[in-house]
Design a protein around this motif. Sequence first.
Motif, PDB file in Angstrom:
ATOM      1  N   GLU A   1       2.198   1.643  -3.370  1.00 47.17           N
ATOM      2  CA  GLU A   1       1.182   2.138  -4.304  1.00 47.17           C
ATOM      3  C   GLU A   1       0.973   3.651  -4.161  1.00 47.17           C
ATOM      4  O   GLU A   1       0.767   4.386  -5.142  1.00 47.17           O
ATOM      5  CB  GLU A   1      -0.125   1.391  -4.077  1.00 47.17           C
ATOM      6  CG  GLU A   1      -0.118  -0.038  -4.580  1.00 47.17           C
ATOM      7  CD  GLU A   1      -1.433  -0.763  -4.301  1.00 47.17           C
ATOM      8  OE1 GLU A   1      -2.269  -0.150  -3.580  1.00 47.17           O
ATOM      9  OE2 GLU A   1      -1.605  -1.857  -4.832  1.00 47.17           O
ATOM     10  N   GLY A   2       1.004   4.108  -2.912  1.00 49.04           N
ATOM     11  CA  GLY A   2       0.898   5.576  -2.723  1.00 49.04           C
ATOM     12  C   GLY A   2       2.047   6.333  -3.391  1.00 49.04           C
ATOM     13  O   GLY A   2       1.865   7.379  -4.029  1.00 49.04           O
ATOM     14  N   GLN A   3       3.224   5.701  -3.170  1.00 46.09           N
ATOM     15  CA  GLN A   3       4.388   6.349  -3.809  1.00 46.09           C
ATOM     16  C   GLN A   3       4.262   6.332  -5.333  1.00 46.09           C
ATOM     17  O   GLN A   3       4.624   7.299  -6.029  1.00 46.09           O
ATOM     18  CB  GLN A   3       5.687   5.616  -3.377  1.00 46.09           C
ATOM     19  CG  GLN A   3       6.017   5.779  -1.904  1.00 46.09           C
ATOM     20  CD  GLN A   3       7.258   5.029  -1.518  1.00 46.09           C
ATOM     21  OE1 GLN A   3       7.869   4.323  -2.325  1.00 46.09           O
ATOM     22  NE2 GLN A   3       7.620   5.121  -0.218  1.00 46.09           N
ATOM     23  N   LEU A   4       3.717   5.190  -5.855  1.00 49.85           N
ATOM     24  CA  LEU A   4       3.547   5.095  -7.318  1.00 49.85           C
ATOM     25  C   LEU A   4       2.557   6.143  -7.829  1.00 49.85           C
ATOM     26  O   LEU A   4       2.758   6.741  -8.897  1.00 49.85           O
ATOM     27  CB  LEU A   4       3.086   3.688  -7.675  1.00 49.85           C
ATOM     28  CG  LEU A   4       2.871   3.412  -9.168  1.00 49.85           C
ATOM     29  CD1 LEU A   4       4.193   3.605  -9.927  1.00 49.85           C
ATOM     30  CD2 LEU A   4       2.343   1.983  -9.356  1.00 49.85           C
ATOM     31  N   SER A   5       1.485   6.368  -7.029  1.00 51.63           N
ATOM     32  CA  SER A   5       0.508   7.387  -7.442  1.00 51.63           C
ATOM     33  C   SER A   5       1.153   8.776  -7.527  1.00 51.63           C
ATOM     34  O   SER A   5       0.902   9.550  -8.463  1.00 51.63           O
ATOM     35  CB  SER A   5      -0.650   7.390  -6.440  1.00 51.63           C
ATOM     36  OG  SER A   5      -1.587   8.399  -6.763  1.00 51.63           O
ATOM     37  N   ASP A   6       1.974   9.024  -6.510  1.00 48.25           N
ATOM     38  CA  ASP A   6       2.661  10.340  -6.550  1.00 48.25           C
ATOM     39  C   ASP A   6       3.564  10.459  -7.774  1.00 48.25           C
ATOM     40  O   ASP A   6       3.640  11.513  -8.422  1.00 48.25           O
ATOM     41  CB  ASP A   6       3.476  10.509  -5.266  1.00 48.25           C
ATOM     42  CG  ASP A   6       2.590  10.635  -4.030  1.00 48.25           C
ATOM     43  OD1 ASP A   6       1.403  11.043  -4.227  1.00 48.25           O
ATOM     44  OD2 ASP A   6       3.090  10.370  -2.941  1.00 48.25           O
ATOM     45  N   LYS A   7       4.204   9.302  -8.050  1.00 50.70           N
ATOM     46  CA  LYS A   7       5.111   9.355  -9.199  1.00 50.70           C
ATOM     47  C   LYS A   7       4.358   9.461 -10.517  1.00 50.70           C
ATOM     48  O   LYS A   7       4.826  10.084 -11.470  1.00 50.70           O
ATOM     49  CB  LYS A   7       6.031   8.142  -9.179  1.00 50.70           C
ATOM     50  CG  LYS A   7       7.008   8.189  -8.021  1.00 50.70           C
ATOM     51  CD  LYS A   7       8.085   7.163  -8.129  1.00 50.70           C
ATOM     52  CE  LYS A   7       9.036   7.320  -6.954  1.00 50.70           C
ATOM     53  NZ  LYS A   7      10.295   6.664  -7.152  1.00 50.70           N
ATOM     54  N   GLU A   8       3.185   8.862 -10.588  1.00 47.12           N
ATOM     55  CA  GLU A   8       2.371   8.985 -11.796  1.00 47.12           C
ATOM     56  C   GLU A   8       1.927  10.446 -12.000  1.00 47.12           C
ATOM     57  O   GLU A   8       1.895  10.952 -13.118  1.00 47.12           O
ATOM     58  CB  GLU A   8       1.160   8.063 -11.700  1.00 47.12           C
ATOM     59  CG  GLU A   8       1.501   6.595 -11.899  1.00 47.12           C
ATOM     60  CD  GLU A   8       0.285   5.705 -11.752  1.00 47.12           C
ATOM     61  OE1 GLU A   8      -0.786   6.231 -11.328  1.00 47.12           O
ATOM     62  OE2 GLU A   8       0.395   4.527 -12.082  1.00 47.12           O
ATOM     63  N   LYS A   9       1.548  11.070 -10.884  1.00 49.51           N
ATOM     64  CA  LYS A   9       1.204  12.490 -10.986  1.00 49.51           C
ATOM     65  C   LYS A   9       2.400  13.324 -11.503  1.00 49.51           C
ATOM     66  O   LYS A   9       2.258  14.217 -12.341  1.00 49.51           O
ATOM     67  CB  LYS A   9       0.764  13.025  -9.622  1.00 49.51           C
ATOM     68  CG  LYS A   9      -0.569  12.467  -9.169  1.00 49.51           C
ATOM     69  CD  LYS A   9      -0.942  13.019  -7.801  1.00 49.51           C
ATOM     70  CE  LYS A   9      -2.285  12.462  -7.319  1.00 49.51           C
ATOM     71  NZ  LYS A   9      -2.669  12.972  -5.964  1.00 49.51           N
TER      72      LYS A   9
ATOM     73  N   LYS B   1       0.831  -1.202   0.000  1.00 48.71           N
ATOM     74  CA  LYS B   1       0.000   0.000   0.000  1.00 48.71           C
ATOM     75  C   LYS B   1       0.869   1.257   0.000  1.00 48.71           C
ATOM     76  O   LYS B   1       0.584   2.250  -0.678  1.00 48.71           O
ATOM     77  CB  LYS B   1      -0.935  -0.018   1.207  1.00 48.71           C
ATOM     78  CG  LYS B   1      -2.049  -1.043   1.100  1.00 48.71           C
ATOM     79  CD  LYS B   1      -2.932  -0.992   2.344  1.00 48.71           C
ATOM     80  CE  LYS B   1      -4.060  -2.033   2.245  1.00 48.71           C
ATOM     81  NZ  LYS B   1      -4.928  -2.017   3.440  1.00 48.71           N
TER      82      LYS B   1
END
Length: 624
Positions: A298-306, A295
């Motif tokens: 995944e949060g870190q991935l979301s930030d990176k996607e942004k 989890k």
Amino acid sequence: MISLLFLLMPAMAEKTVEETKLKSAFIGQFSQFISWPTPLKHIDIAYLGDDDAYWQSLNDMALNIKQAGPFKLSRLSNPAEVSNTKIDILVVDKSRNELLPQLQASIEKRPILLITENVTDNKLIGINFFKTVNQTLSFKLNRYNLLYQGLKIDKNIVLLGGSEIDVANMVKEMSFKLSESSQLIDKLNERINSQNKNIAEKQLVINQKQLEINEKNSEYQKLIKNFKQVEEKYQSALAQLEIDLNNSQQALDKNTLALEEQQTALTKIASDKTALNLQVKNNQQRIQEQLNTLKSLEGQLSDKEKALVTKEQQVQTTTHNLMLSLLGLLAFAILAISLWYFNKKKHTLNQILASHNQELEEVNLALVSTQKQLVESEKMASLGGIVTGVAHEVNTPLGSAITATSHLSEITTDLLADFKDQKLSSRKFDQVLNEQIEATNIVFKNLCRAAELIKSFKQVSVDQVSEMAREFEIVEYLNEVVISLRHQIKRQNIEVEIICDSTFVVYNYPGVISQIFTNLIINSITHGFKADVAGKITITISEYQQQIHIDYLDNGIGIDSALGDKIFDPFFTTNRHAGSTGLGLSICYNLTSQKLKGSIQLLECDSGAHFQVQFPKRLDTASK
């Protein structure tokens, strides 16, 4: 040559010289006043007659008058020998006068001087001896026969004893030549008027060409101004585009590095995820921990996607900037094409301008040539005016002399008639002698006056035509110029005074000085003095430091000070409606500065016009 006649005259008075010797002496002197078509080494004299004394006198004359010879004599027995004999002078005795028509047919146009005696038909004679009422020997001339045969006659032949008719013919020929000069002057004036008209037409064409050139220059200046404005805008836009391009390139480089880093991170994440999947089966116990970890990841991935979306937006912005740069380059290409077009049009305009300049140069050359012709015509017109004035002035004393001579002839004839009739009283004799003395004085004075006018005109006209430098006395020469213009001066009632304290002998161009002061005097008469109003012209001559200073001053209406800078310009005149060309003072200026190496200027004065002329006293010293 004349000395032999002077030696024979006392003998003639005493009647000790035979008539044949006197006629032979005349024949010897005739050869000095007759010119044959070709120069003669010796003069062939042929005698046709039976008078042995006459023949012997001719032989004695040929021996005694050596300076008139050499003579070669031959005696003819019949007229037929004339055709086959070389003859320069044919002497026919009075006993053979009936053969003259046959002799004239034999002579035709051969240059033979025919000398006869007591022939009444003038058509058959060349020179004919006859006896006067006083029984003195004289002769008559048939000038037309002599000219027809190619012989030239010196007018001074009448001094040997020609008749009054010959003297009158000589005066008539002089009048005829003066009339021909007047006709020549009229033709020159017509030619000047025609040339003035041509100059006016050419000047109109020049003005039109000048207007067209001015319009073309104005359009050319506008094009240059527009080109400069466009060039400035293009330089400014180009500089801004370069700055924006550099900034965009730097941002693109930064975005590329960040994208590479993100791709590396994603690759690492994918590897970690595979490892976790493998460990799921092996590590059931650590699932909960891994889920929490997942989890978090995944949060870190979301930030990176942004962050990746943000980077993509930056890439789109960079792409937009690149498109703008491409549009700027396109605008630059359009501007370059426009500059090429304007440059090509400028080259075309330069060619048109060069063509117009060449046409103007040709027109200017034609104008300069026409101006030179006008100057020469103006000089000839000035000389023609002098000829007209001198002709008018010479006619008066010659007419008076002819009238007095005619009166002298009449009273002498009456005196001779009374003497022959033995009716001559001492009172009438004394009265006639007094009248003869008075008539002789009138003839002498008038002939002296005519000779003075002709001498002045001859010197001035020769100087104007020759334009040769020589040494002359300036005051005396200006007096001769004034005398040659006496007719115009007297007609306008003008007084000309020449003031000089001493005698100045100068070495310069007398013809140029004559032309300058003739133009100044004619200019004053034409423009300075009103009709029927007396005036005065004062010419003052002085010397300072080897320079001749001549002040020319008239008391006429003067010259407006506003025109002082224009009066020496070619074709400038305030009297064009009266036929003035505006070249008089321009010629004075050019002749003074170029020929005399001096100057002429208009000075201010209270009344009239004041010109000052300066030139070197000796032109040869000044040129060194």
